[in-house]
Design a protein around this motif. Structure first.
Motif, PDB file in Angstrom:
ATOM      1  N   THR A  48      16.398  40.914  25.422  1.00  0.00           N
ATOM      2  CA  THR A  48      15.682  42.251  24.600  1.00  0.00           C
ATOM      3  C   THR A  48      17.274  43.091  23.757  1.00  0.00           C
ATOM      4  N   MET A  51      17.458  41.293  21.108  1.00  0.00           N
ATOM      5  CA  MET A  51      16.925  40.864  19.520  1.00  0.00           C
ATOM      6  C   MET A  51      15.538  42.374  19.323  1.00  0.00           C
ATOM      7  N   ASP A  52      15.765  43.298  20.163  1.00  0.00           N
ATOM      8  CA  ASP A  52      14.938  44.724  20.241  1.00  0.00           C
ATOM      9  C   ASP A  52      15.951  45.657  19.682  1.00  0.00           C
ATOM     10  N   THR A  54      18.935  47.283  20.697  1.00  0.00           N
ATOM     11  CA  THR A  54      18.598  48.034  22.142  1.00  0.00           C
ATOM     12  C   THR A  54      19.958  49.147  21.628  1.00  0.00           C
ATOM     13  N   ASN A 155      19.084  47.157  10.837  1.00  0.00           N
ATOM     14  CA  ASN A 155      18.699  47.395  12.212  1.00  0.00           C
ATOM     15  C   ASN A 155      20.793  48.641  12.441  1.00  0.00           C
ATOM     16  N   ARG A 161      15.599  49.186   9.343  1.00  0.00           N
ATOM     17  CA  ARG A 161      14.936  48.718  10.669  1.00  0.00           C
ATOM     18  C   ARG A 161      14.090  47.307  10.324  1.00  0.00           C
ATOM     19  N   LEU A 163      12.645  43.932  12.919  1.00  0.00           N
ATOM     20  CA  LEU A 163      12.864  43.365  13.911  1.00  0.00           C
ATOM     21  C   LEU A 163      11.993  41.960  13.835  1.00  0.00           C
ATOM     22  N   PRO A 164      12.537  40.760  14.872  1.00  0.00           N
ATOM     23  CA  PRO A 164      13.558  40.819  15.360  1.00  0.00           C
ATOM     24  C   PRO A 164      15.161  40.782  15.219  1.00  0.00           C
ATOM     25  N   ASN A 256      11.107  36.657  24.001  1.00  0.00           N
ATOM     26  CA  ASN A 256      10.073  37.442  23.232  1.00  0.00           C
ATOM     27  C   ASN A 256       9.842  37.183  21.436  1.00  0.00           C
ATOM     28  N   GLN A 257      10.622  35.492  20.960  1.00  0.00           N
ATOM     29  CA  GLN A 257      10.283  35.250  19.737  1.00  0.00           C
ATOM     30  C   GLN A 257       8.895  35.366  19.532  1.00  0.00           C
ATOM     31  N   LYS A 259       6.502  37.193  20.801  1.00  0.00           N
ATOM     32  CA  LYS A 259       6.341  38.942  20.380  1.00  0.00           C
ATOM     33  C   LYS A 259       6.541  39.178  18.707  1.00  0.00           C
ATOM     34  N   HIS A 260       7.148  38.628  18.538  1.00  0.00           N
ATOM     35  CA  HIS A 260       7.753  39.114  17.153  1.00  0.00           C
ATOM     36  C   HIS A 260       6.980  37.785  16.001  1.00  0.00           C
TER      37      HIS A 260
END
Length: 370
Positions: A48, A51-52, A54, A155, A161, A163-164, A256-257, A259-260
């Motif tokens: 996270t 890739m997100d 933060t 980002n 912005r 993602l990822p 996680n990838q 999800k994107h």
């Protein structure tokens, strides 16, 4: 918590990192404690963080200063990355409009920073990031007769912005966009180029250079710091007290990838620790490289990672060409001009604009970007 990092840096330095934290193979089988840490969410947290984005927020967005604060006129410019993400940059024309040399300056990720630098802040409630002034570096280059382009990674800062994020695995598209803009510019396309990308921007520029060498045909030299080799940084470094494991982190990154998947349009993106690495792409850097790196930053493991990366620069070239490359460690116990006040990784980001570091930088560039 800051005292913990101070103790770690104080107890494990000047060679003892290697004794305290011996190398683990990238294919090491997960141990019981590593599996427990994975089950408790350590690797999902890391995926996270990577890739997100933060770090995104007011600290990463706000410009700490602009070129005007250091006496330079500039233009705000925007251009697309390969995937269309809008990248923001400053174009600082040289004092001499006929100058034929250009410096491109990048910045790090994870910290709340942008093309202007950053203020002091603490990441994850525990890891201090010392202030950084990149505009001071831009002024050093400007005074040496360079045109300067300083850009924000996606980002960060004024860039879009999208993602990822990927610690270079996606940000290479930003770098290709920078080079496309430069190569189409009436003045800059005629210049010899010095690249100064650091940390994530360094890894990203190396990946872009490997994939699109024709975009880098005018690059004459690189100067960098805090670039990394993913398996060392995530699996071997002291920061995780031996709980890092490449296999387990890759599982979390791949999850996680997925999800994107809808926003990843480019085929050469595969979120794996081994690909978040300057070592993977360094062999394709065929021009001279200046690599000045903070030796005992407990957030990474430069003592191991930097020599491995450095050995790859220009691999396969003749000895004379490879001997143009320079690796220098920075730290309180190093000899001048590489002696620094502390061990925080920001010492690397601030080195090339310091009194001693600027001499090292300009001495190096004078040989290859005269």
């Amino acid at each position: 918590m800051n005292s913990v990092w101070g103790c770690l840096a104080g107890c494990c330095f000047e060679g003892s990192f290697k004794a305290c934290f011996p190398p683990k193979g990238a294919d090491s089988k997960p141990t019981g404690p590593q599996r427990l840490a994975h089950y408790l969410g350590m690797n999902r947290f890391l995926a996270t963080v990577i890739m997100d984005a933060t770090w995104d927020g007011e600290l990463a967005t706000k410009m700490v200063r602009t070129p005007k604060d250091h006496g330079m006129s500039f233009e705000d410019v925007r251009f697309p990355a390969l995937d269309g993400c809008q990248i923001a940059a400053w174009y600082i024309p040289a004092k001499d409009a006929s100058s034929k040399k250009l410096a491109i300056v990048g910045h790090q990720s994870w910290a709340c920073a942008n093309k202007s630098g950053c203020v002091y802040h603490v990441r994850h409630g525990a890891v201090p990031v010392q202030p950084i002034d990149y505009v001071k570096l831009q002024r050093v280059l400007y005074d040496a007769g360079f045109h300067v382009v300083a850009y924000d990674l996606r980002n960060h800062g004024d860039s879009e912005r999208r993602l990822p994020a990927g610690f270079g695995e996606t940000e290479f598209m930003d770098c290709a966009g920078v080079m496309d803009w430069v190569n189409a510019h009436t003045v800059l396309k005629q210049c010899k180029v010095a690249l100064l990308p650091f940390c994530v921007s360094g890894v990203a520029f190396m990946k872009a250079n490997s994939l699109y060498p024709d975009k880098f045909k005018n690059v004459a030299a690189w100067a960098t710091t805090n670039i990394f080799h993913g398996p060392v940084m995530f699996a071997d470094r002291p920061f995780f007290f031996g709980l890092g494991n490449v296999q387990l982190l890759n599982e979390a990154l791949q999850e996680n990838q997925a999800k994107h998947a809808k926003t990843i349009k480019f085929p050469d993106i595969n979120m794996k620790v081994e690909r978040m690495s300057a070592k993977m792409y360094a062999k394709d850097v065929k021009v001279p490289v200046l690599y000045c790196d903070a030796l005992h930053d407990p957030q990474d493991y430069h003592e191991r990672g930097a020599p491995e990366i450095f050995e790859e620069f220009g691999k396969g070239m003749d000895e004379a060409s490879r001997n143009r490359n320079e690796l220098h460690f920075l730290g309180p116990r190093q000899e001048p001009p590489f002696k620094t006040q502390g061990r925080n990784r920001s010492e690397g980001y601030n080195f090339y604009q310091s009194e001693e570091g600027s001499k090292v930088l300009l001495g190096f560039l004078s040989k290859y970007c005269p």
